[in-house]
Write a protein that holds these residues in place. Structure first.
Motif, PDB file in Angstrom:
ATOM      1  N   ALA A 159       5.167  -1.186  -6.976  1.00  0.00           N
ATOM      2  CA  ALA A 159       5.177  -0.999  -8.428  1.00  0.00           C
ATOM      3  C   ALA A 159       5.853  -2.166  -9.135  1.00  0.00           C
ATOM      4  CB  ALA A 159       5.877   0.312  -8.776  1.00  0.00           C
ATOM      5  N   SER A 160       6.989  -2.621  -8.590  1.00  0.00           N
ATOM      6  CA  SER A 160       7.711  -3.713  -9.248  1.00  0.00           C
ATOM      7  C   SER A 160       6.961  -5.032  -9.131  1.00  0.00           C
ATOM      8  CB  SER A 160       9.117  -3.852  -8.662  1.00  0.00           C
ATOM      9  OG  SER A 160       9.061  -4.235  -7.306  1.00  0.00           O
ATOM     10  N   SER A 161       6.278  -5.254  -8.004  1.00  0.00           N
ATOM     11  CA  SER A 161       5.529  -6.504  -7.861  1.00  0.00           C
ATOM     12  C   SER A 161       4.365  -6.546  -8.841  1.00  0.00           C
ATOM     13  CB  SER A 161       5.018  -6.665  -6.424  1.00  0.00           C
ATOM     14  OG  SER A 161       4.059  -5.670  -6.117  1.00  0.00           O
ATOM     15  N   ARG A 162       3.788  -5.384  -9.124  1.00  0.00           N
ATOM     16  CA  ARG A 162       2.714  -5.340 -10.118  1.00  0.00           C
ATOM     17  C   ARG A 162       3.281  -5.573 -11.518  1.00  0.00           C
ATOM     18  NH1 ARG A 162      -2.172  -3.844 -11.132  1.00  0.00           N
ATOM     19  NH2 ARG A 162      -2.588  -3.479  -8.941  1.00  0.00           N
ATOM     20  N   ARG A 163       4.442  -4.993 -11.773  1.00  0.00           N
ATOM     21  CA  ARG A 163       5.035  -5.108 -13.106  1.00  0.00           C
ATOM     22  C   ARG A 163       5.527  -6.516 -13.400  1.00  0.00           C
ATOM     23  NH1 ARG A 163       9.990  -1.336 -15.458  1.00  0.00           N
ATOM     24  NH2 ARG A 163      10.080  -2.278 -17.534  1.00  0.00           N
ATOM     25  N   PHE A 164       6.148  -7.145 -12.383  1.00  0.00           N
ATOM     26  CA  PHE A 164       6.750  -8.457 -12.612  1.00  0.00           C
ATOM     27  C   PHE A 164       5.958  -9.597 -11.979  1.00  0.00           C
ATOM     28  CE2 PHE A 164      10.295  -5.387 -12.652  1.00  0.00           C
ATOM     29  CZ  PHE A 164      10.711  -5.571 -13.956  1.00  0.00           C
ATOM     30  N   GLY A 165       4.821  -9.262 -11.364  1.00  0.00           N
ATOM     31  CA  GLY A 165       3.987 -10.309 -10.783  1.00  0.00           C
ATOM     32  C   GLY A 165       4.620 -10.993  -9.604  1.00  0.00           C
ATOM     33  N   GLY A 166       5.342 -10.216  -8.771  1.00  0.00           N
ATOM     34  CA  GLY A 166       6.102 -10.818  -7.679  1.00  0.00           C
ATOM     35  C   GLY A 166       5.271 -11.489  -6.623  1.00  0.00           C
ATOM     36  N   GLY A 171      -4.613  -6.834  -8.701  1.00  0.00           N
ATOM     37  CA  GLY A 171      -5.610  -5.860  -8.293  1.00  0.00           C
ATOM     38  C   GLY A 171      -5.477  -4.626  -9.150  1.00  0.00           C
ATOM     39  N   ARG A 172      -6.327  -3.657  -8.886  1.00  0.00           N
ATOM     40  CA  ARG A 172      -6.266  -2.424  -9.649  1.00  0.00           C
ATOM     41  C   ARG A 172      -5.035  -1.615  -9.254  1.00  0.00           C
ATOM     42  NH1 ARG A 172     -11.182   1.060  -8.723  1.00  0.00           N
ATOM     43  NH2 ARG A 172     -10.484   0.760  -6.570  1.00  0.00           N
ATOM     44  N   VAL A 173      -4.560  -0.823 -10.203  1.00  0.00           N
ATOM     45  CA  VAL A 173      -3.449   0.082  -9.898  1.00  0.00           C
ATOM     46  C   VAL A 173      -3.859   1.036  -8.787  1.00  0.00           C
ATOM     47  CG1 VAL A 173      -2.006   1.924 -10.819  1.00  0.00           C
ATOM     48  CG2 VAL A 173      -2.518  -0.072 -12.238  1.00  0.00           C
ATOM     49  N   GLU A 174      -5.111   1.480  -8.842  1.00  0.00           N
ATOM     50  CA  GLU A 174      -5.610   2.415  -7.829  1.00  0.00           C
ATOM     51  C   GLU A 174      -5.536   1.825  -6.420  1.00  0.00           C
ATOM     52  OE1 GLU A 174      -7.406   3.461 -11.750  1.00  0.00           O
ATOM     53  OE2 GLU A 174      -7.110   1.615 -10.595  1.00  0.00           O
ATOM     54  N   ASP A 176      -3.205  -0.205  -5.250  1.00  0.00           N
ATOM     55  CA  ASP A 176      -1.827  -0.079  -4.774  1.00  0.00           C
ATOM     56  C   ASP A 176      -1.478   1.370  -4.459  1.00  0.00           C
ATOM     57  OD1 ASP A 176      -1.418  -2.762  -4.933  1.00  0.00           O
ATOM     58  OD2 ASP A 176      -0.296  -2.713  -6.815  1.00  0.00           O
ATOM     59  N   VAL A 177      -1.942   2.285  -5.303  1.00  0.00           N
ATOM     60  CA  VAL A 177      -1.665   3.707  -5.068  1.00  0.00           C
ATOM     61  C   VAL A 177      -2.311   4.159  -3.762  1.00  0.00           C
ATOM     62  CG1 VAL A 177      -2.050   6.050  -5.910  1.00  0.00           C
ATOM     63  CG2 VAL A 177      -1.393   4.249  -7.517  1.00  0.00           C
ATOM     64  N   ALA A 178      -3.564   3.758  -3.558  1.00  0.00           N
ATOM     65  CA  ALA A 178      -4.258   4.127  -2.323  1.00  0.00           C
ATOM     66  C   ALA A 178      -3.565   3.524  -1.107  1.00  0.00           C
ATOM     67  CB  ALA A 178      -5.714   3.668  -2.386  1.00  0.00           C
ATOM     68  N   LEU A 179      -3.143   2.267  -1.229  1.00  0.00           N
ATOM     69  CA  LEU A 179      -2.446   1.601  -0.128  1.00  0.00           C
ATOM     70  C   LEU A 179      -1.159   2.335   0.214  1.00  0.00           C
ATOM     71  CD1 LEU A 179      -2.146  -0.825   1.805  1.00  0.00           C
ATOM     72  CD2 LEU A 179      -1.035  -2.062  -0.076  1.00  0.00           C
ATOM     73  N   TRP A 180      -0.408   2.715  -0.817  1.00  0.00           N
ATOM     74  CA  TRP A 180       0.862   3.412  -0.593  1.00  0.00           C
ATOM     75  C   TRP A 180       0.634   4.779   0.042  1.00  0.00           C
ATOM     76  CZ3 TRP A 180       3.011   7.944  -2.704  1.00  0.00           C
ATOM     77  CH2 TRP A 180       4.362   8.147  -2.396  1.00  0.00           C
ATOM     78  N   ILE A 181      -0.330   5.531  -0.491  1.00  0.00           N
ATOM     79  CA  ILE A 181      -0.579   6.882   0.019  1.00  0.00           C
ATOM     80  C   ILE A 181      -1.059   6.839   1.470  1.00  0.00           C
ATOM     81  CG2 ILE A 181      -2.112   8.882  -0.172  1.00  0.00           C
ATOM     82  CD1 ILE A 181      -1.923   8.628  -3.196  1.00  0.00           C
ATOM     83  N   VAL A 182      -2.019   5.975   1.750  1.00  0.00           N
ATOM     84  CA  VAL A 182      -2.563   5.911   3.112  1.00  0.00           C
ATOM     85  C   VAL A 182      -1.491   5.455   4.101  1.00  0.00           C
ATOM     86  CG1 VAL A 182      -4.212   4.715   4.600  1.00  0.00           C
ATOM     87  CG2 VAL A 182      -4.940   5.571   2.367  1.00  0.00           C
ATOM     88  N   THR A 183      -0.722   4.436   3.730  1.00  0.00           N
ATOM     89  CA  THR A 183       0.303   3.912   4.633  1.00  0.00           C
ATOM     90  C   THR A 183       1.396   4.934   4.902  1.00  0.00           C
ATOM     91  OG1 THR A 183      -0.101   1.664   3.813  1.00  0.00           O
ATOM     92  CG2 THR A 183       1.957   2.047   4.999  1.00  0.00           C
ATOM     93  N   THR A 184       1.918   5.544   3.846  1.00  0.00           N
ATOM     94  CA  THR A 184       3.014   6.496   4.031  1.00  0.00           C
ATOM     95  C   THR A 184       2.531   7.788   4.689  1.00  0.00           C
ATOM     96  OG1 THR A 184       2.714   7.267   1.738  1.00  0.00           O
ATOM     97  CG2 THR A 184       4.392   5.587   2.133  1.00  0.00           C
ATOM     98  N   ALA A 185       1.305   8.210   4.372  1.00  0.00           N
ATOM     99  CA  ALA A 185       0.774   9.419   5.005  1.00  0.00           C
ATOM    100  C   ALA A 185       0.558   9.196   6.500  1.00  0.00           C
ATOM    101  CB  ALA A 185      -0.537   9.837   4.337  1.00  0.00           C
ATOM    102  N   ALA A 186       0.053   8.018   6.858  1.00  0.00           N
ATOM    103  CA  ALA A 186      -0.142   7.705   8.277  1.00  0.00           C
ATOM    104  C   ALA A 186       1.199   7.635   9.002  1.00  0.00           C
ATOM    105  CB  ALA A 186      -0.896   6.387   8.426  1.00  0.00           C
ATOM    106  N   LEU A 187       2.194   7.055   8.338  1.00  0.00           N
ATOM    107  CA  LEU A 187       3.533   6.982   8.931  1.00  0.00           C
ATOM    108  C   LEU A 187       4.118   8.379   9.106  1.00  0.00           C
ATOM    109  CD1 LEU A 187       5.928   5.188   9.829  1.00  0.00           C
ATOM    110  CD2 LEU A 187       6.701   5.202   7.444  1.00  0.00           C
ATOM    111  N   ALA A 188       3.965   9.220   8.077  1.00  0.00           N
ATOM    112  CA  ALA A 188       4.480  10.589   8.158  1.00  0.00           C
ATOM    113  C   ALA A 188       3.775  11.384   9.251  1.00  0.00           C
ATOM    114  CB  ALA A 188       4.311  11.283   6.805  1.00  0.00           C
ATOM    115  N   LEU A 189       2.462  11.212   9.360  1.00  0.00           N
ATOM    116  CA  LEU A 189       1.701  11.917  10.396  1.00  0.00           C
ATOM    117  C   LEU A 189       2.157  11.500  11.790  1.00  0.00           C
ATOM    118  CD1 LEU A 189      -0.686  13.723  11.273  1.00  0.00           C
ATOM    119  CD2 LEU A 189      -2.160  11.703  11.050  1.00  0.00           C
TER     120      LEU A 189
END
Length: 201
Positions: A159-166, A171-174, A176-189
């Protein structure tokens, strides 16, 4: 409670893990330092400043390796030499929690200094922590703490890299959201299955 032999095995495995964890971290930084990647811009230049990186590396090395050598299983081997109580030393479980949390926090800082979670080569180190914690017998609660901490840091960094251009990768907000959800869900699983099946025969 694990026996002394079991505690010593866990402490030795933790020591080996941390040594190679630090070695991989140093190797990655050394390779990055061989050239300049314009994608990283000034961020990687600061990260590869010898004094800046040397300080971070010393912090993660000493604040993790030191406590491991002070666990009861290790301390019982060398404290008697100095006339100390053989039962002195730090709790192995407490040291494991300290080491893994410090690893996550400091490597996350290095990730941000080397281009962010999309560019830096170091996220796999952080994502390996919950699995190593399971293998070293950490409780399900602590594994959940590491996983949640990673999820929060990872999501916040995206989120911060998107906000501040780090990271310089738009890319689309979607995306990053998809990347975060898939990565964390796979880690949790992965960690959930690991916790519930580690004692299965």
């Amino acid at each position: 409670m694990p026996t002394m032999d079991a505690s010593l095995t866990i402490s030795a495995a933790l020591l080996a893990f941390q040594f190679f964890f630090n070695l991989i971290l140093a190797l990655g930084i050394w390779i990055l330092a061989r050239g300049y990647n314009p994608t990283h811009g000034i961020r990687i230049q600061r990260a590869l400043n010898p004094a800046s990186f040397f300080f971070l590396f010393l912090v993660i090395f000493f604040v993790t390796m030191g406590p491991i050598l002070m666990t009861r299983s290790f301390a019982s081997m060398w404290l008697p030499t100095y006339g100390a109580n053989i039962h002195s030393g730090l709790s192995t479980d407490g040291v494991k929690a300290w080491v893994f949390i410090v690893d996550i926090l400091i490597v996350s800082t290095i990730i941000l200094k080397t281009g962010g979670w999309k560019v830096s080569p170091f996220p796999p180190l952080n994502f390996s922590v919950p699995a190593i914690a399971i293998l070293l017998g950490d409780s399900g609660g602590m594994v959940a703490v590491y996983t949640c901490l990673l999820a929060v840091i990872y999501g916040g960094s995206l989120a911060s890299s998107r906000r501040f251009g780090g990271s310089g990768i738009a890319g689309r907000v979607e995306d990053d959201v998809a990347l975060w959800i898939v990565t964390t869900a796979a880690l949790a699983l992965t960690t959930t299955i690991g916790v519930f099946t580690r004692h299965a025969r």
